[in-house]
Motif scaffolding. Structure first.
Motif, mmCIF file in Angstrom:
data_model
loop_
_atom_site.group_PDB
_atom_site.id
_atom_site.type_symbol
_atom_site.label_atom_id
_atom_site.label_comp_id
_atom_site.label_asym_id
_atom_site.label_seq_id
_atom_site.Cartn_x
_atom_site.Cartn_y
_atom_site.Cartn_z
ATOM 1 N N LEU A 97 -27.434 31.743 -43.307
ATOM 2 C CA LEU A 97 -26.313 32.457 -43.913
ATOM 3 C C LEU A 97 -25.003 31.749 -43.587
ATOM 4 O O LEU A 97 -24.806 31.247 -42.476
ATOM 5 C CB LEU A 97 -26.274 33.900 -43.398
ATOM 6 N N ASP A 98 -24.120 31.691 -44.580
ATOM 7 C CA ASP A 98 -22.808 31.070 -44.394
ATOM 8 C C ASP A 98 -22.047 31.805 -43.289
ATOM 9 O O ASP A 98 -21.914 33.034 -43.337
ATOM 10 C CB ASP A 98 -22.025 31.139 -45.708
ATOM 11 N N PRO A 99 -21.545 31.082 -42.263
ATOM 12 C CA PRO A 99 -20.829 31.778 -41.173
ATOM 13 C C PRO A 99 -19.614 32.560 -41.663
ATOM 14 O O PRO A 99 -19.333 33.647 -41.153
ATOM 15 C CB PRO A 99 -20.435 30.634 -40.230
ATOM 16 N N GLU A 100 -18.897 32.026 -42.633
ATOM 17 C CA GLU A 100 -17.735 32.751 -43.149
ATOM 18 C C GLU A 100 -18.160 34.037 -43.853
ATOM 19 O O GLU A 100 -17.499 35.074 -43.729
ATOM 20 C CB GLU A 100 -16.950 31.860 -44.112
ATOM 21 N N PHE A 101 -19.280 33.979 -44.587
ATOM 22 C CA PHE A 101 -19.755 35.174 -45.277
ATOM 23 C C PHE A 101 -20.236 36.222 -44.270
ATOM 24 O O PHE A 101 -19.983 37.426 -44.446
ATOM 25 C CB PHE A 101 -20.879 34.799 -46.233
ATOM 26 N N LYS A 102 -20.898 35.784 -43.208
ATOM 27 C CA LYS A 102 -21.354 36.730 -42.189
ATOM 28 C C LYS A 102 -20.170 37.352 -41.464
ATOM 29 O O LYS A 102 -20.166 38.550 -41.161
ATOM 30 C CB LYS A 102 -22.277 36.015 -41.203
ATOM 31 N N ARG A 103 -19.143 36.537 -41.185
ATOM 32 C CA ARG A 103 -17.940 37.069 -40.553
ATOM 33 C C ARG A 103 -17.251 38.080 -41.476
ATOM 34 O O ARG A 103 -16.711 39.092 -41.022
ATOM 35 C CB ARG A 103 -16.996 35.922 -40.216
ATOM 36 N N PHE A 104 -17.294 37.801 -42.772
ATOM 37 C CA PHE A 104 -16.710 38.725 -43.745
ATOM 38 C C PHE A 104 -17.442 40.064 -43.737
ATOM 39 O O PHE A 104 -16.819 41.134 -43.793
ATOM 40 C CB PHE A 104 -16.766 38.082 -45.135
ATOM 41 N N LEU A 105 -18.776 40.034 -43.641
ATOM 42 C CA LEU A 105 -19.547 41.279 -43.665
ATOM 43 C C LEU A 105 -19.315 42.123 -42.413
ATOM 44 O O LEU A 105 -19.341 43.356 -42.479
ATOM 45 C CB LEU A 105 -21.037 40.960 -43.798
ATOM 46 N N LEU A 106 -19.087 41.471 -41.273
ATOM 47 C CA LEU A 106 -18.970 42.204 -40.015
ATOM 48 C C LEU A 106 -17.550 42.667 -39.723
ATOM 49 O O LEU A 106 -17.328 43.327 -38.708
ATOM 50 C CB LEU A 106 -19.475 41.327 -38.858
#
Length: 458
Positions: free
Chosen positions: A95-104
């Motif tokens: 998973l893209d780290p930026e996308f995971k940071r966005f979700l959390l």
């Protein structure tokens, strides 16, 4: 007396009869309500309990962070569910780290809930109920009011673009779990992430100053007329450049202006790729991108409307640079600045200039130093003496804003020679001073007109 007793016993019997009737009705009502009340409680054999204790720990952790347990309990109480659980590696490494940071992020809880509900179907779909290849794709609604498509092709069971790698991995009376290879992302969540990444949803309002009043007319001053697209910048290029190493530890990109009529970053990236593909100019490209931040600075200047001509030394010339010449703070920047001319020049325009005017001096970004050019051997020669270089590869890149000309040497500004004026000693002719007695004698002879008799009195 007997009748009174008989009447009292009749009342007692009637009271007991109604009490038994009410008690039986209440017990029957409680029996009828007990199944419905027990259905809202999750037992240990539920699919939700199986999910929390399964191998899909990353998905279970996201469900808890999204505060979806109560919602899923209500859904399980109403009907069976089917959960598509991504493997842990798909959520950890793929998973893209930026996308995971966005979700959390706390402000994006709605997007996280929508993403997780996209993996749950409010009915039971086992592997034996999967559509065949002949039937094509079958559409199912999810708990998030979206749609997923189940298909079967080439012996693989698919849900949208994810392959089912563990069909019927966990089966329970109220639902089942299929293991899938990747995360399913609905379009709405992807659009929210794109808006967040492009800063459209959190863009700040540009502050504006208070209106100015003209003291002569007591009226508001009119704002300046808008600058037409493509017009040259009002400031000189030296004022638009970022502070150099003498003012800052490293030349950081300066603030961008309001008028961005050109995509300078794309143009600089294009000419650097051209240098690499052309061959023989890798060292120059490395200095622009890796050793310094000049590529970013050049992109900002081009975006502001400035034009640049780069005199790029080839790799053979760059290899002659010594360690002392590059080790001083800001030395690579100063070397490159001296090779950038704030004009748009091509091989033809420079050659015509030196043929017509003889020796021409061009301004550089290393203000106030200038680079001299003259005609030599049918080409353009920059500099003088041993520090000169010839135009070796003309017009490597020309796009109307940036011009790159290859040269066979590294140029350095001429050191200004400080000539100290040597004062020559001036010889003074000192006449011998006459004595007092001689002066008195000369004055007496002068009174009688006889001062010419003595040579000392002349």
């Amino acid at each position: 007396m007997d009748r009174r007793i008989y009447g009292g016993s009749a009342v007692i019997h009637l009271f007991l009869f109604f009490s038994v009737l009410i008690f039986s009705a209440a017990s029957a009502l409680s029996k009828n309500q007990s199944p419905s009340s027990g259905s809202s409680q999750i037992n240990s054999n539920s699919v939700l309990v199986a999910l929390l204790d399964s191998r899909y720990t990353e998905l279970a952790e996201l469900v808890e962070k999204a505060l979806l347990l109560q919602t899923l309990e209500d859904a399980v109480g109403r009907h069976n569910i089917t959960i598509f659980a991504p493997r842990n590696e798909a959520l950890e490494r793929d998973l893209d780290p930026e996308f995971k940071r966005f979700l959390l992020e706390p402000g994006n809880l709605k997007s996280l809930q929508t993403l997780l509900m996209f993996h749950i179907i409010p009915n039971r779909v086992g592997s034996n109920q999967w559509p065949s290849e002949e039937s094509g794709r079958v559409k199912h609604h999810t708990l998030g009011n979206d749609q997923v498509h189940l298909s079967n092709g080439q012996g693989k069971k698919m849900v949208d673009l994810a392959e089912i790698i563990r069909p019927d991995d966990l089966t329970r009376p109220d639902g089942l779990i299929h293991g899938i290879e990747r995360l399913l992302i609905p379009r709405s969540v992807q659009e929210d992430f794109n808006r967040r990444r492009s800063l459209q949803s959190i863009s700040a309002v540009l502050p504006e100053g208070a209106p100015e009043v003209d003291p002569r007319t007591n009226r508001l001053k009119k704002p300046a007329a808008p600058v037409p697209a493509g017009s040259p910048p009002a400031l000189p290029i030296q004022s638009a450049m970022a502070p150099g190493p003498s003012l800052a530890p490293a030349p950081a990109p300066g603030p961008g202006g309001k008028q961005h009529h050109f995509d300078g970053e794309a143009q600089v990236k294009d000419f650097i790729h051209t240098l690499l593909h052309y061959g023989g100019y890798n060292e120059m490209a490395d200095i622009l991108v890796n050793l310094t931040s000049l590529a970013t600075e050049m992109g900002r200047l081009v975006s502001e409307g400035y034009v640049l001509t780069v005199l790029a030394p080839n790799d053979e010339a760059m290899a002659k640079l010594t360690t002392d010449q590059l080790s001083e703070p800001g030395a690579p920047e100063q070397i490159v600045y001296y090779h950038i001319i704030p004009e748009y020049q091509t091989e033809e325009s420079m050659y015509n200039s030196v043929r017509r005017f003889g020796k021409v001096k061009f301004d550089t970004l290393r203000f106030p130093h200038k680079v001299a050019a003259k005609e030599a051997d049918g080409s353009v020669k920059f500099g003088d003496g041993e520090k000169s270089a010839y135009l070796f590869d003309p017009d490597i890149y020309t796009d109307g804003r940036i011009s790159v000309q290859g040269i066979d040497g590294v140029l350095f500004p001429q050191e200004e020679e400080v000539v100290e004026s040597v004062k020559k000693p001036v010889k003074k002719i000192v006449q011998p001073r006459r004595g007092k007695l001689l002066e008195v004698a000369c004055s007496m002879l002068g009174a009688f007109g006889k001062d010419t008799y003595l040579s000392k009195c002349r």
